[in-house]
Design a protein around this motif. Structure first.
Motif, PDB file in Angstrom:
ATOM      1  N   UNK A 138      33.442  48.747  62.930  1.00 21.89           N
ATOM      2  CA  UNK A 138      32.665  49.899  63.404  1.00 21.89           C
ATOM      3  C   UNK A 138      33.595  50.881  64.104  1.00 21.89           C
ATOM      4  N   UNK A 139      33.667  52.081  63.560  1.00 22.97           N
ATOM      5  CA  UNK A 139      34.526  53.147  64.084  1.00 22.97           C
ATOM      6  C   UNK A 139      34.324  53.306  65.591  1.00 22.97           C
ATOM      7  N   UNK A 140      33.067  53.331  66.027  1.00 22.88           N
ATOM      8  CA  UNK A 140      32.748  53.608  67.426  1.00 22.88           C
ATOM      9  C   UNK A 140      33.222  52.512  68.374  1.00 22.88           C
ATOM     10  N   UNK A 141      33.520  51.336  67.852  1.00 26.06           N
ATOM     11  CA  UNK A 141      33.952  50.222  68.699  1.00 26.06           C
ATOM     12  C   UNK A 141      35.470  50.065  68.725  1.00 26.06           C
ATOM     13  N   UNK A 142      36.190  50.904  67.966  1.00 22.47           N
ATOM     14  CA  UNK A 142      37.646  50.820  67.891  1.00 22.47           C
ATOM     15  C   UNK A 142      38.299  51.744  68.907  1.00 22.47           C
ATOM     16  N   UNK A 143      39.496  51.386  69.352  1.00 22.02           N
ATOM     17  CA  UNK A 143      40.323  52.287  70.145  1.00 22.02           C
ATOM     18  C   UNK A 143      41.011  53.262  69.196  1.00 22.02           C
ATOM     19  N   UNK A 144      41.480  54.378  69.728  1.00 24.68           N
ATOM     20  CA  UNK A 144      42.093  55.360  68.837  1.00 24.68           C
ATOM     21  C   UNK A 144      43.316  54.794  68.138  1.00 24.68           C
ATOM     22  N   UNK A 145      44.043  53.906  68.822  1.00 28.40           N
ATOM     23  CA  UNK A 145      45.216  53.294  68.194  1.00 28.40           C
ATOM     24  C   UNK A 145      44.815  52.401  67.021  1.00 28.40           C
ATOM     25  N   UNK A 146      43.675  51.725  67.151  1.00 27.67           N
ATOM     26  CA  UNK A 146      43.175  50.898  66.049  1.00 27.67           C
ATOM     27  C   UNK A 146      42.860  51.766  64.836  1.00 27.67           C
ATOM     28  N   UNK A 147      42.201  52.895  65.076  1.00 33.18           N
ATOM     29  CA  UNK A 147      41.831  53.803  63.985  1.00 33.18           C
ATOM     30  C   UNK A 147      43.072  54.376  63.316  1.00 33.18           C
ATOM     31  N   UNK A 148      44.038  54.801  64.121  1.00 34.06           N
ATOM     32  CA  UNK A 148      45.270  55.386  63.569  1.00 34.06           C
ATOM     33  C   UNK A 148      46.055  54.386  62.735  1.00 34.06           C
ATOM     34  N   UNK A 149      45.900  53.094  63.035  1.00 35.67           N
ATOM     35  CA  UNK A 149      46.663  52.066  62.316  1.00 35.67           C
ATOM     36  C   UNK A 149      46.066  51.721  60.960  1.00 35.67           C
ATOM     37  N   UNK A 150      44.833  52.110  60.693  1.00 37.07           N
ATOM     38  CA  UNK A 150      44.175  51.710  59.451  1.00 37.07           C
ATOM     39  C   UNK A 150      44.785  52.359  58.204  1.00 37.07           C
ATOM     40  N   UNK A 151      44.959  53.678  58.126  1.00 42.33           N
ATOM     41  CA  UNK A 151      45.522  54.266  56.898  1.00 42.33           C
ATOM     42  C   UNK A 151      46.905  53.728  56.518  1.00 42.33           C
ATOM     43  N   UNK A 152      47.843  53.592  57.462  1.00 42.70           N
ATOM     44  CA  UNK A 152      49.140  53.006  57.070  1.00 42.70           C
ATOM     45  C   UNK A 152      49.017  51.581  56.548  1.00 42.70           C
ATOM     46  N   UNK A 153      47.947  50.883  56.943  1.00 44.21           N
ATOM     47  CA  UNK A 153      47.736  49.508  56.486  1.00 44.21           C
ATOM     48  C   UNK A 153      47.005  49.448  55.147  1.00 44.21           C
ATOM     49  N   UNK A 154      46.719  50.605  54.545  1.00 44.36           N
ATOM     50  CA  UNK A 154      46.069  50.641  53.241  1.00 44.36           C
ATOM     51  C   UNK A 154      44.578  50.882  53.277  1.00 44.36           C
ATOM     52  N   UNK A 155      44.000  51.069  54.467  1.00 38.67           N
ATOM     53  CA  UNK A 155      42.574  51.376  54.587  1.00 38.67           C
ATOM     54  C   UNK A 155      42.454  52.847  54.974  1.00 38.67           C
ATOM     55  N   UNK A 156      42.500  53.720  53.969  1.00 41.94           N
ATOM     56  CA  UNK A 156      42.418  55.157  54.253  1.00 41.94           C
ATOM     57  C   UNK A 156      41.048  55.716  53.866  1.00 41.94           C
ATOM     58  N   UNK A 157      40.037  54.851  53.868  1.00 38.97           N
ATOM     59  CA  UNK A 157      38.667  55.245  53.538  1.00 38.97           C
ATOM     60  C   UNK A 157      37.759  54.956  54.716  1.00 38.97           C
ATOM     61  N   UNK A 158      36.706  55.751  54.831  1.00 39.09           N
ATOM     62  CA  UNK A 158      35.663  55.505  55.814  1.00 39.09           C
ATOM     63  C   UNK A 158      34.313  55.672  55.132  1.00 39.09           C
ATOM     64  N   UNK A 159      33.291  55.026  55.696  1.00 41.74           N
ATOM     65  CA  UNK A 159      31.926  55.120  55.177  1.00 41.74           C
ATOM     66  C   UNK A 159      31.063  55.831  56.204  1.00 41.74           C
ATOM     67  N   UNK A 160      30.359  56.862  55.768  1.00 42.06           N
ATOM     68  CA  UNK A 160      29.418  57.572  56.634  1.00 42.06           C
ATOM     69  C   UNK A 160      27.995  57.279  56.170  1.00 42.06           C
ATOM     70  N   UNK A 161      27.249  56.418  56.886  1.00 43.85           N
ATOM     71  CA  UNK A 161      25.844  56.196  56.527  1.00 43.85           C
ATOM     72  C   UNK A 161      25.013  57.405  56.963  1.00 43.85           C
ATOM     73  N   UNK A 162      24.198  57.892  56.043  1.00 46.81           N
ATOM     74  CA  UNK A 162      23.326  59.030  56.352  1.00 46.81           C
ATOM     75  C   UNK A 162      21.889  58.607  56.083  1.00 46.81           C
TER      76      UNK A 162
END
Length: 262
Positions: free
Chosen positions: A14-38
């Motif tokens: 969950x994006x909202x439960x991550x620290x900014x450093x956690x979020x920044x680390x995702x794309x370099x690790x191969x997770x450069x996608x996010x899901x937006x539930x509407x």
């Protein structure tokens, strides 16, 4: 009250439960996608809560996140629900242009965080047109972002069949009620479930919900069961997760064509 689908493989990101450093680390690790539930906040007959569309979209998104590690953005719980009118209390609607603009602006910030792929996971039928407009604007304004729009009922042919089994123009029907029985049975009042036929079938024009039904229902919620809801949720989650695994590595059609020639 949790909205996540309880799969044994781990926990949703969950994006909202991550620290900014956690979020920044995702794309370099191969997770450069996010899901937006509407989703939406709108009446769902006398037996279901007004948050059905949001709860459903979040549950599927978090289930897929559990299997893929793709983060789930905070859900948009306001959708384009103008067609529900003010006949029944509880509906809160945005104008289509407002929803479209909100999604574009969210995408700009997701892109700035290093993410280059975004799935708009739609849980409400009449969100589709505003979200498609948002997709067009994102493709134009953020050319390095890959953007996809999927509605829950179109995740697979089997999922679509289950959603539409009792009504083409479904609302608060067997499928949606079954999902809520599986996710949040404490919010469902089956003693108040009322079946109504799809009276819009064969109509030339598009009508508001209050011009189509008496109770805000289209379909047969009385047939719903938690078992069917769990089966539907499992189909949605597994099918979407498989698609997302491929999407994480997808290249453009021209790139795929070129690679095939080599």
């Amino acid at each position: 009250m949790t909205n996540s689908y309880p799969l044994p493989d781990g926990a949703p990101v969950r994006w909202a439960e991550l620290r900014w450093e956690d979020i920044a680390a995702l794309p370099p690790a191969g997770i450069d996608m996010a899901i937006l539930p509407v989703g939406a906040t709108e009446q769902h007959g006398p037996h279901l809560p007004v948050g059905v569309d949001t709860l459903s979209a979040v549950a599927v998104a978090e289930g897929a996140s559990t299997l893929t590690g793709i983060p789930v953005l905070p859900a948009l719980s306001y959708g384009c629900s103008l067609g529900h009118s003010t006949q029944w209390a509880g509906t809160l609607s945005l104008r289509p242009e407002t929803l479209s603009r909100m999604v574009l602006e969210i995408a700009e910030w997701v892109h700035a965080a290093g993410f280059r792929r975004l799935l708009l996971l739609n849980g409400h039928v009449t969100n589709w047109a505003p979200l498609r407009c948002a997709l067009e604007n994102i493709r134009h304004d953020i050319p390095t972002m890959r953007i996809s729009l999927r509605s829950l009922w179109d995740i697979s042919t089997e999922v679509r069949r289950q959603y539409h089994q009792d009504a083409e123009n479904f609302h608060a029907n067997c499928a949606e009620t079954s999902l809520m029985l599986a996710l949040h049975p404490e919010l469902v009042r089956m003693d108040k479930a009322v079946d109504e036929p799809d009276r819009s079938a064969g109509c030339f024009f598009s009508y508001r919900v209050d011009q189509e039904c008496l109770h805000g229902v289209v379909g047969q919620p009385s047939r719903a069961s938690a078992t069917e809801g769990r089966e539907l949720l499992e189909r949605c989650v597994r099918s979407l997760a498989a698609q997302l695994e491929k999407a994480l590595h997808e290249t453009t059609p021209l790139e795929m064509w070129h690679d095939a020639l080599i």
